[in-house]
Motif scaffolding. Structure first.
Motif, PDB file in Angstrom:
ATOM      1  N   ALA A 399       0.846  -1.192   0.000  1.00 58.14           N
ATOM      2  CA  ALA A 399       0.000   0.000   0.000  1.00 58.14           C
ATOM      3  C   ALA A 399       0.880   1.240   0.000  1.00 58.14           C
ATOM      4  CB  ALA A 399      -0.901  -0.008   1.227  1.00 58.14           C
ATOM      5  N   TRP A 400       0.466   2.249  -0.766  1.00 55.16           N
ATOM      6  CA  TRP A 400       1.186   3.518  -0.838  1.00 55.16           C
ATOM      7  C   TRP A 400       0.250   4.649  -0.408  1.00 55.16           C
ATOM      8  CZ3 TRP A 400       6.320   3.700  -2.701  1.00 55.16           C
ATOM      9  CH2 TRP A 400       6.792   2.499  -3.260  1.00 55.16           C
ATOM     10  N   HIS A 401       0.720   5.476   0.531  1.00 54.05           N
ATOM     11  CA  HIS A 401      -0.094   6.624   0.965  1.00 54.05           C
ATOM     12  C   HIS A 401       0.765   7.503   1.853  1.00 54.05           C
ATOM     13  CE1 HIS A 401      -3.385   8.980   2.765  1.00 54.05           C
ATOM     14  NE2 HIS A 401      -4.121   8.566   1.735  1.00 54.05           N
ATOM     15  N   GLN A 402       0.517   8.798   1.792  1.00 57.27           N
ATOM     16  CA  GLN A 402       1.319   9.731   2.607  1.00 57.27           C
ATOM     17  C   GLN A 402       1.107   9.522   4.109  1.00 57.27           C
ATOM     18  OE1 GLN A 402      -0.148  13.384   1.032  1.00 57.27           O
ATOM     19  NE2 GLN A 402      -1.971  13.456   2.343  1.00 57.27           N
ATOM     20  N   ALA A 403      -0.039   8.909   4.487  1.00 63.22           N
ATOM     21  CA  ALA A 403      -0.290   8.638   5.911  1.00 63.22           C
ATOM     22  C   ALA A 403       0.548   7.473   6.422  1.00 63.22           C
ATOM     23  CB  ALA A 403      -1.773   8.339   6.133  1.00 63.22           C
ATOM     24  N   LEU A 404       1.159   6.714   5.496  1.00 60.86           N
ATOM     25  CA  LEU A 404       1.940   5.538   5.876  1.00 60.86           C
ATOM     26  C   LEU A 404       3.401   5.934   6.069  1.00 60.86           C
ATOM     27  CD1 LEU A 404       0.323   2.996   3.369  1.00 60.86           C
ATOM     28  CD2 LEU A 404      -0.328   3.454   5.744  1.00 60.86           C
ATOM     29  N   ASN A 405       3.623   6.779   7.058  1.00 62.65           N
ATOM     30  CA  ASN A 405       4.977   7.243   7.380  1.00 62.65           C
ATOM     31  C   ASN A 405       5.207   7.169   8.878  1.00 62.65           C
ATOM     32  OD1 ASN A 405       6.799   8.300   5.187  1.00 62.65           O
ATOM     33  ND2 ASN A 405       4.869   9.275   4.565  1.00 62.65           N
ATOM     34  N   GLY A 406       6.388   6.718   9.254  1.00 59.17           N
ATOM     35  CA  GLY A 406       6.750   6.658  10.663  1.00 59.17           C
ATOM     36  C   GLY A 406       6.869   5.223  11.157  1.00 59.17           C
ATOM     37  N   THR A 407       7.275   5.088  12.410  1.00 60.11           N
ATOM     38  CA  THR A 407       7.414   3.775  13.036  1.00 60.11           C
ATOM     39  C   THR A 407       6.148   3.464  13.821  1.00 60.11           C
ATOM     40  OG1 THR A 407       9.804   4.012  13.202  1.00 60.11           O
ATOM     41  CG2 THR A 407       8.769   2.373  14.626  1.00 60.11           C
ATOM     42  N   VAL A 408       5.587   2.295  13.570  1.00 59.13           N
ATOM     43  CA  VAL A 408       4.357   1.884  14.239  1.00 59.13           C
ATOM     44  C   VAL A 408       4.568   0.537  14.918  1.00 59.13           C
ATOM     45  CG1 VAL A 408       2.775   3.148  12.725  1.00 59.13           C
ATOM     46  CG2 VAL A 408       3.543   0.851  12.074  1.00 59.13           C
ATOM     47  N   HIS A 409       3.717   0.270  15.882  1.00 55.21           N
ATOM     48  CA  HIS A 409       3.766  -1.002  16.605  1.00 55.21           C
ATOM     49  C   HIS A 409       2.506  -1.782  16.257  1.00 55.21           C
ATOM     50  CE1 HIS A 409       5.045  -3.737  19.808  1.00 55.21           C
ATOM     51  NE2 HIS A 409       3.771  -3.790  20.183  1.00 55.21           N
ATOM     52  N   ASP A 410       2.664  -2.979  15.653  1.00 50.96           N
ATOM     53  CA  ASP A 410       1.504  -3.817  15.369  1.00 50.96           C
ATOM     54  C   ASP A 410       1.067  -4.487  16.663  1.00 50.96           C
ATOM     55  OD1 ASP A 410      -0.482  -5.400  14.390  1.00 50.96           O
ATOM     56  OD2 ASP A 410       0.827  -6.820  13.352  1.00 50.96           O
ATOM     57  N   LEU A 411      -0.083  -4.079  17.163  1.00 43.73           N
ATOM     58  CA  LEU A 411      -0.564  -4.560  18.447  1.00 43.73           C
ATOM     59  C   LEU A 411      -0.954  -6.038  18.404  1.00 43.73           C
ATOM     60  CD1 LEU A 411      -2.791  -1.465  19.342  1.00 43.73           C
ATOM     61  CD2 LEU A 411      -0.518  -2.003  20.240  1.00 43.73           C
ATOM     62  N   ILE A 412      -1.205  -6.570  17.226  1.00 44.51           N
ATOM     63  CA  ILE A 412      -1.598  -7.976  17.119  1.00 44.51           C
ATOM     64  C   ILE A 412      -0.375  -8.901  17.144  1.00 44.51           C
ATOM     65  CG2 ILE A 412      -2.734  -9.710  15.662  1.00 44.51           C
ATOM     66  CD1 ILE A 412      -4.587  -7.498  14.655  1.00 44.51           C
ATOM     67  N   SER A 413       0.612  -8.600  16.301  1.00 43.46           N
ATOM     68  CA  SER A 413       1.805  -9.461  16.243  1.00 43.46           C
ATOM     69  C   SER A 413       2.889  -9.026  17.223  1.00 43.46           C
ATOM     70  CB  SER A 413       2.379  -9.455  14.828  1.00 43.46           C
ATOM     71  OG  SER A 413       2.850  -8.157  14.485  1.00 43.46           O
ATOM     72  N   ASN A 414       2.667  -7.860  17.852  1.00 43.34           N
ATOM     73  CA  ASN A 414       3.636  -7.307  18.803  1.00 43.34           C
ATOM     74  C   ASN A 414       5.001  -7.082  18.142  1.00 43.34           C
ATOM     75  OD1 ASN A 414       4.375  -6.290  21.315  1.00 43.34           O
ATOM     76  ND2 ASN A 414       5.085  -8.278  22.065  1.00 43.34           N
TER      77      ASN A 414
END
Length: 435
Positions: A399-414
Motif C-alpha cells: 500500500a502507498w499513501h502519505q499517511a503511511l509514514n513513521g514507526t508503528v507497533h503492530d498490536l496484534i503481532s507485537n
C-alpha cells in the motif's frame, strides 16, 4: 457510558441451555449452565452479556406469558438471581431482551380477554375489535406483530400498559440487578414509550443501557439523548460479510465512512452503534462466508471499526449454522462446553487490544487506502492513533499513501514496523498499527 467501551457476548438461553422448543411446564434449572461458562467468558475478555428472552413464554421466548417469572424450562427466579450474581462477580454486566411490542397468546392479560371478552378489564391492553374474529376463532380480531398472530401486539399508548411494563423493569432491576435492556423490534415501538423508559430507568440506575433492535431506517430517530443509547447496525453487518464474499471492500468502507467519517454529511459520527458478525436471527459468519480464510479478517474489522462489538455464542470458534426458511433452531444450538481454538485465541487478542484502546473504542474514523481486496482506515482520539489494515487476498500487497509514514507497533503481532510512504501487508492478514 460503560457500553461504549464494552465487548458483548450474546446468548440465546432457550437454545444454549438445551431447553425444549415448546414450553412443557416442567421446571428445570437449566439457566445455571451460564455459570459454568463465566470463567471462560472472563478469560475471553468480554465484559457484558446480552441474553435473549428468559421470561415465561409459550415457545421461543418472544411470546411472553409472564414478565415477572423466569421460564420454567430455564429454572426459577432464584436460579437466575444466582446467575446474575455470578456474572457480576466476574465483572460481566447483564443486558436482557426487553420484548415490549408484543406478548404471547398465553399472556395472562390476553387470556383474561379470551375468557371475558367485552367484560375483561384488559381489553384495551391490546388492539382488539369485537366486530371480527381471529384465525384462532377467539370471537374477536386482534393485531399481531407483522402478521404473526401468535404474537399479540400490546397497546403502548395505553398508560396502564406502560405503567405495568415499567413496573416489570423495576422488578428486574431490584431482583436481578440487571444493567440494561435490548429492546426487541425497537423500530415498531411507540416513541413516547421509549422516552418514558429512558427517563424511568435513568432515575432508577443512571448508567442503565438501552439498545434497540433496528433493521433499517435512520438510526438517529431513536438513538439520541431522549430515547436509546445505541441500536443494532444492520447496514454494517451486511457490508461486513458481503465485502469479503464479493471481494469488494469498497462496500464496508463506504458504509463506515457514510456513518462515521470526517465529512459534515456523515450521519452517525459520535454515536456508538452495536456491531456484529452474526446473531440469533441470521446465518452464522462461518456459514455465510465463502472463503474460511476471511473469518478472522471479518473479526479484525469488527473489533477495529466504530461501534460496540457483540459476539454470538459459538461463533468465536467458527461454529456453523444456517437460517432455515421456517425456523431458527440451527442458529440457536446447545453446546456441552466451550470449544475454543486458534480463532478464539485470535479474537481474545483483539478484544484485549480494543479494551485497552481509546482510539478503537471512541476514536474518529477515516478511510486511508481502499482497494477491492485491501482496506486501511484510521481510528484516532486525543490519546492515540491506530491504523487498521485488512488484506483479503491470498497475495501480499504493498500500500502507498502519505499517511503511511513513521514507526508503528503492530498490536496484534507485537512487532515494530517502519513505514516510509508504503506498507507491506501479508496475505489474509489484519494489523492494528499504533503510532
Amino acid at each position: 457510558m460503560w457500553t461504549y467501551n464494552s465487548v458483548f457476548y450474546q446468548i440465546y438461553p432457550i437454545g444454549f441451555c438445551g431447553a425444549p422448543v415448546h414450553n412443557d411446564g416442567v421446571t428445570v434449572p437449566r439457566i445455571r449452565k451460564i455459570m459454568e461458562w463465566s470463567d471462560y467468558l472472563k478469560d475471553l475478555g468480554v465484559d457484558s452479556i446480552l441474553l435473549n428472552p428468559i421470561f415465561d413464554s409459550d415457545n421461543h421466548g418472544y411470546d411472553t406469558r409472564d414478565f415477572r417469572k423466569i421460564d420454567c424450562r430455564l429454572g426459577t427466579n432464584e436460579d437466575f438471581s444466582d446467575v446474575c450474581k455470578d456474572l457480576h462477580d466476574h465483572d460481566i454486566k447483564i443486558v436482557l431482551d426487553g420484548v415490549f411490542n408484543h406478548v404471547g397468546r398465553g399472556f395472562w392479560a390476553f387470556r383474561d380477554v379470551q375468557e371475558k371478552k367485552w367484560d375483561s378489564p384488559y381489553k384495551d391492553w391490546f388492539h382488539i375489535s369485537f366486530d371480527g374474529n381471529s384465525c384462532y376463532n377467539d370471537g374477536f380480531w386482534y393485531e399481531g406483530w407483522e402478521g404473526h398472530f401468535e404474537l399479540v401486539k400490546l397497546n403502548l399508548q395505553n398508560p396502564t400498559v406502560v405503567d405495568y411494563l415499567l413496573d416489570c423493569v423495576r422488578f428486574w432491576i431490584d431482583t436481578f440487578d440487571i444493567d440494561g435492556l435490548r429492546l426487541d423490534v425497537a423500530y415498531c415501538l411507540d416513541r413516547e414509550f421509549m422516552k418514558r423508559l429512558r427517563q424511568f430507568t435513568q432515575e432508577l440506575k443512571p448508567d442503565f443501557a438501552l439498545i434497540g433492535e433496528v433493521l433499517f431506517g435512520d438510526y438517529n430517530q431513536i438513538v439520541n439523548d431522549e430515547m436509546l443509547h445505541s441500536c443494532t447496525n444492520y447496514e454494517c453487518y451486511k457490508g461486513l460479510y458481503s465485502s469479503f464474499n464479493c471481494m469488494n471492500l469498497f462496500e464496508i468502507a463506504h458504509s463506515l465512512n457514510r456513518q462515521f467519517g470526517p465529512e459534515d454529511w456523515c450521519i452517525y459520527r459520535g454515536k456508538h452503534l452495536m456491531t456484529f458478525a452474526d446473531n440469533h436471527d441470521v446465518t452464522r459468519l462461518a456459514s455465510i462466508l465463502t472463503n474460511p480464510a476471511h473469518i478472522p479478517l471479518a473479526y479484525g474489522l469488527l473489533l477495529g471499526m466504530p461501534g460496540i462489538p457483540c459476539l454470538y455464542y459459538g461463533s468465536e470458534w467458527g461454529e456453523k449454522g444456517e437460517k432455515a426458511p421456517d425456523n431458527d433452531y440451527a442458529l440457536r444450538p446447545c453446546f456441552d462446553a466451550p470449544k475454543p481454538n486458534e480463532l478464539t485465541k485470535f479474537i481474545k487478542k483483539l478484544i484485549q487490544i480494543r479494551q485497552n484502546s481509546d482510539a478503537l473504542c471512541n476514536g474518529s474514523y477515516r478511510n486511508v487506502v481502499i482497494q477491492n481486496h485491501q482496506l486501511i482506515f484510521e481510528r484516532c482520539s486525543e490519546k492515540e492513533r491506530i491504523l487498521v489494515t485488512v488484506n483479503a487476498s491470498d497475495s501480499p500487497y504493498t500500500a502507498w499513501h502519505q499517511a503511511l509514514n513513521g514507526t508503528v507497533h503492530d498490536l496484534i503481532s507485537n512487532t515494530e514496523i517502519h513505514m516510509d510512504g508504503k506498507l507491506e501487508i501479508p496475505p489474509y492478514s489484519t494489523m492494528y498499527l499504533k503510532f
